[in-house]
Design a protein around this motif. Structure first.
Motif, PDB file in Angstrom:
ATOM      1  N   SER A  54       0.814  -1.221   0.000  1.00 51.33           N
ATOM      2  CA  SER A  54       0.000   0.000   0.000  1.00 51.33           C
ATOM      3  C   SER A  54       0.842   1.263   0.000  1.00 51.33           C
ATOM      4  N   LYS A  55       0.172   2.330  -0.383  1.00 51.19           N
ATOM      5  CA  LYS A  55       0.775   3.657  -0.358  1.00 51.19           C
ATOM      6  C   LYS A  55      -0.255   4.618   0.227  1.00 51.19           C
ATOM      7  N   VAL A  56       0.092   5.229   1.346  1.00 53.56           N
ATOM      8  CA  VAL A  56      -0.794   6.207   1.965  1.00 53.56           C
ATOM      9  C   VAL A  56      -0.822   7.450   1.082  1.00 53.56           C
ATOM     10  N   LYS A  57      -2.025   7.877   0.740  1.00 55.35           N
ATOM     11  CA  LYS A  57      -2.201   9.056  -0.105  1.00 55.35           C
ATOM     12  C   LYS A  57      -2.514  10.309   0.705  1.00 55.35           C
ATOM     13  N   SER A  58      -3.199  10.134   1.826  1.00 52.61           N
ATOM     14  CA  SER A  58      -3.499  11.314   2.651  1.00 52.61           C
ATOM     15  C   SER A  58      -3.913  10.905   4.058  1.00 52.61           C
ATOM     16  N   VAL A  59      -3.662  11.831   4.977  1.00 46.36           N
ATOM     17  CA  VAL A  59      -4.183  11.757   6.341  1.00 46.36           C
ATOM     18  C   VAL A  59      -4.773  13.127   6.618  1.00 46.36           C
ATOM     19  N   LYS A  60      -6.060  13.149   6.925  1.00 44.33           N
ATOM     20  CA  LYS A  60      -6.746  14.418   7.207  1.00 44.33           C
ATOM     21  C   LYS A  60      -7.378  14.347   8.583  1.00 44.33           C
ATOM     22  N   PHE A  61      -7.181  15.408   9.345  1.00 44.50           N
ATOM     23  CA  PHE A  61      -7.763  15.475  10.680  1.00 44.50           C
ATOM     24  C   PHE A  61      -9.075  16.238  10.627  1.00 44.50           C
ATOM     25  N   LEU A  62     -10.125  15.607  11.154  1.00 44.12           N
ATOM     26  CA  LEU A  62     -11.426  16.257  11.274  1.00 44.12           C
ATOM     27  C   LEU A  62     -11.502  17.054  12.566  1.00 44.12           C
ATOM     28  N   SER A  63     -10.697  16.628  13.537  1.00 42.58           N
ATOM     29  CA  SER A  63     -10.552  17.315  14.821  1.00 42.58           C
ATOM     30  C   SER A  63      -9.242  16.829  15.425  1.00 42.58           C
ATOM     31  N   ASP A  64      -8.931  17.257  16.640  1.00 42.80           N
ATOM     32  CA  ASP A  64      -7.711  16.780  17.298  1.00 42.80           C
ATOM     33  C   ASP A  64      -7.770  15.290  17.599  1.00 42.80           C
ATOM     34  N   LYS A  65      -8.990  14.731  17.610  1.00 41.04           N
ATOM     35  CA  LYS A  65      -9.165  13.346  18.028  1.00 41.04           C
ATOM     36  C   LYS A  65      -9.743  12.430  16.960  1.00 41.04           C
ATOM     37  N   ILE A  66      -9.954  12.935  15.756  1.00 33.71           N
ATOM     38  CA  ILE A  66     -10.519  12.115  14.680  1.00 33.71           C
ATOM     39  C   ILE A  66      -9.756  12.397  13.387  1.00 33.71           C
ATOM     40  N   ALA A  67      -9.347  11.313  12.712  1.00 33.85           N
ATOM     41  CA  ALA A  67      -8.619  11.451  11.451  1.00 33.85           C
ATOM     42  C   ALA A  67      -9.097  10.424  10.443  1.00 33.85           C
ATOM     43  N   ILE A  68      -8.898  10.757   9.167  1.00 29.56           N
ATOM     44  CA  ILE A  68      -9.210   9.858   8.067  1.00 29.56           C
ATOM     45  C   ILE A  68      -7.925   9.625   7.275  1.00 29.56           C
ATOM     46  N   LEU A  69      -7.600   8.364   7.062  1.00 32.97           N
ATOM     47  CA  LEU A  69      -6.456   7.977   6.232  1.00 32.97           C
ATOM     48  C   LEU A  69      -7.013   7.363   4.957  1.00 32.97           C
ATOM     49  N   ARG A  70      -6.390   7.696   3.839  1.00 29.13           N
ATOM     50  CA  ARG A  70      -6.760   7.132   2.546  1.00 29.13           C
ATOM     51  C   ARG A  70      -5.506   6.553   1.911  1.00 29.13           C
ATOM     52  N   ALA A  71      -5.628   5.333   1.352  1.00 28.74           N
ATOM     53  CA  ALA A  71      -4.472   4.667   0.741  1.00 28.74           C
ATOM     54  C   ALA A  71      -4.907   3.898  -0.500  1.00 28.74           C
ATOM     55  N   ILE A  72      -3.942   3.709  -1.416  1.00 28.35           N
ATOM     56  CA  ILE A  72      -4.144   2.799  -2.541  1.00 28.35           C
ATOM     57  C   ILE A  72      -3.440   1.495  -2.186  1.00 28.35           C
ATOM     58  N   VAL A  73      -4.012   0.391  -2.664  1.00 30.26           N
ATOM     59  CA  VAL A  73      -3.521  -0.902  -2.220  1.00 30.26           C
ATOM     60  C   VAL A  73      -3.565  -1.914  -3.359  1.00 30.26           C
ATOM     61  N   GLY A  74      -2.500  -2.688  -3.433  1.00 25.67           N
ATOM     62  CA  GLY A  74      -2.456  -3.830  -4.337  1.00 25.67           C
ATOM     63  C   GLY A  74      -2.289  -5.088  -3.507  1.00 25.67           C
ATOM     64  N   MET A  75      -2.498  -6.218  -4.153  1.00 22.89           N
ATOM     65  CA  MET A  75      -2.350  -7.497  -3.451  1.00 22.89           C
ATOM     66  C   MET A  75      -1.451  -8.418  -4.271  1.00 22.89           C
ATOM     67  N   VAL A  76      -0.511  -9.042  -3.569  1.00 21.50           N
ATOM     68  CA  VAL A  76       0.395 -10.004  -4.177  1.00 21.50           C
ATOM     69  C   VAL A  76      -0.075 -11.391  -3.738  1.00 21.50           C
ATOM     70  N   PRO A  77      -0.569 -12.209  -4.679  1.00 22.46           N
ATOM     71  CA  PRO A  77      -1.067 -13.537  -4.322  1.00 22.46           C
ATOM     72  C   PRO A  77       0.037 -14.416  -3.729  1.00 22.46           C
ATOM     73  N   PRO A  78      -0.352 -15.373  -2.871  1.00 22.95           N
ATOM     74  CA  PRO A  78       0.633 -16.284  -2.288  1.00 22.95           C
ATOM     75  C   PRO A  78       1.460 -16.976  -3.367  1.00 22.95           C
ATOM     76  N   GLY A  79       2.761 -17.036  -3.136  1.00 23.00           N
ATOM     77  CA  GLY A  79       3.657 -17.703  -4.071  1.00 23.00           C
ATOM     78  C   GLY A  79       4.000 -16.896  -5.308  1.00 23.00           C
ATOM     79  N   GLN A  80       3.497 -15.660  -5.392  1.00 25.21           N
ATOM     80  CA  GLN A  80       3.796 -14.823  -6.544  1.00 25.21           C
ATOM     81  C   GLN A  80       4.579 -13.588  -6.097  1.00 25.21           C
ATOM     82  N   PHE A  81       5.064 -12.828  -7.084  1.00 24.07           N
ATOM     83  CA  PHE A  81       5.915 -11.690  -6.775  1.00 24.07           C
ATOM     84  C   PHE A  81       5.410 -10.385  -7.366  1.00 24.07           C
ATOM     85  N   ASP A  82       4.229 -10.426  -7.995  1.00 17.79           N
ATOM     86  CA  ASP A  82       3.698  -9.231  -8.630  1.00 17.79           C
ATOM     87  C   ASP A  82       2.272  -8.982  -8.149  1.00 17.79           C
TER      88      ASP A  82
END
Length: 146
Positions: free
Chosen positions: A68-96
């Protein structure tokens, strides 16, 4: 910035628990009433239900590894945040990355008495129907992390 690092760390802990197939490791990161919405739309509410949902998956399947790669972290307040990320999956036994299961992660975290916990984790398929160039662009961005 210090709290942003905490939010990213919680997210990395979540991915690490998935990659290690640790249902307890994942569930423990959630608030008691936290929610998880899976890739297929499955919804689990509360730590116990999240654990009960994940444990048989990990017990009976070798799951793909998240990259994964985190794209953003935004705070809605001092105690609440939203993280957004893009994500890929590498199947077991594979490398891509398997582009057909690229996803977007959204994490909502809340601080309570000094502890940040996940209130919502949503795993949404990122297929960009009719726009294959966006799938390829996302996959290439994630491949740079392998």
């Amino acid at each position: 910035m210090k709290n942003e690092n905490k939010i990213i760390s919680i997210y990395q802990d979540l991915l690490e628990a998935w990659n290690k197939q640790s249902a307890h490791g994942m569930a423990d990161l959630f608030a008691e009433d936290g929610e998880q919405i899976g890739f297929d739309g499955s919804q689990s509410i509360g730590r116990a239900e999240i654990f009960a949902h994940l444990e048989p998956i990990f017990k009976h399947h070798r799951t793909a590894r998240f990259v994964s790669k985190v794209k953003s972290v935004k705070f809605l307040s001092d105690k609440i945040a939203i993280l957004r990320a893009i994500v890929g999956m590498v199947p077991p036994g594979q490398f891509d990355i398997n582009p057909s299961v690229n996803t977007l992660h959204t994490l909502v975290v809340q601080e309570d008495e000094g502890n940040w916990k996940i209130k919502l984790y949503q795993n949404t398929p990122a297929q960009f129907h009719g726009r294959p160039e966006l799938v390829e662009q996302m996959t290439e961005e994630l491949r740079q992390l392998l």
